[in-house]
Design a protein around this motif. Structure first.
Motif: not given
Length: 154
Positions: A21-35
């Motif tokens: 769950e923590k990894a999923l949350a971190e991945e989602e937060a990373e997707e929100q950042k501009p590339k």
């Protein structure tokens, strides 16, 4: 399997679930950042329009691009102009700012503006990416689909 082994296994599984769950949350937060943060210049028609027709468009696009994590130059507010009534001088003041950017965002109707056409060709000549802004203040169909998918997940 003893009761203690079962308990340890349950704890390991609970920890694995929490880590997942923590990894999923971190991945989602990373997707929100501009590339990649880009520096973007906004170009559009000004001459022949009233300020209330063009100022909100420039401001809205700047706000949206900054929200996406980009550095944005709005020539109406971010460039000191010696004399805004001197068209040629104003264009010459803007071009060095265009040259500092990675992209130029062309507002709807830019084709009807001599100044925006100069900025466009200058940007193309300097190999900048050209972004065509289709509508201002309204989500496009891709943004709508993404928003709908996000709301379905909740």
């Amino acid at each position: 399997m003893t009761e203690q082994e079962k308990q340890e296994l349950r704890q390991q599984m609970a920890q694995a679930d929490a880590d997942y769950e923590k990894a999923l949350a971190e991945e989602e937060a990373e997707e929100q950042k501009p590339k990649r943060k880009a520096k973007i210049y906004i170009a559009g028609r000004v001459t022949g329009l009233k300020p209330e027709q063009y100022e909100p468009m420039f401001a809205t696009v700047k706000k949206e691009l900054e929200k996406a994590g980009h550095e944005v130059i709005n020539p109406l507010t971010d460039i000191p102009h010696e004399d805004v009534n001197n068209w040629a001088l104003t264009i010459m003041e803007c071009l060095p700012y265009v040259a500092q950017c990675d992209c130029i965002a062309m507002l709807p109707g830019w084709e009807k503006s001599d100044g925006a056409q100069i900025e466009y060709h200058f940007a193309r000549g300097h190999k900048l990416q050209v972004l065509q802004v289709r509508r201002v203040g309204k989500p496009n169909s891709r943004q709508k689909r993404k928003s709908q998918q996000h709301s379905k997940r909740k």
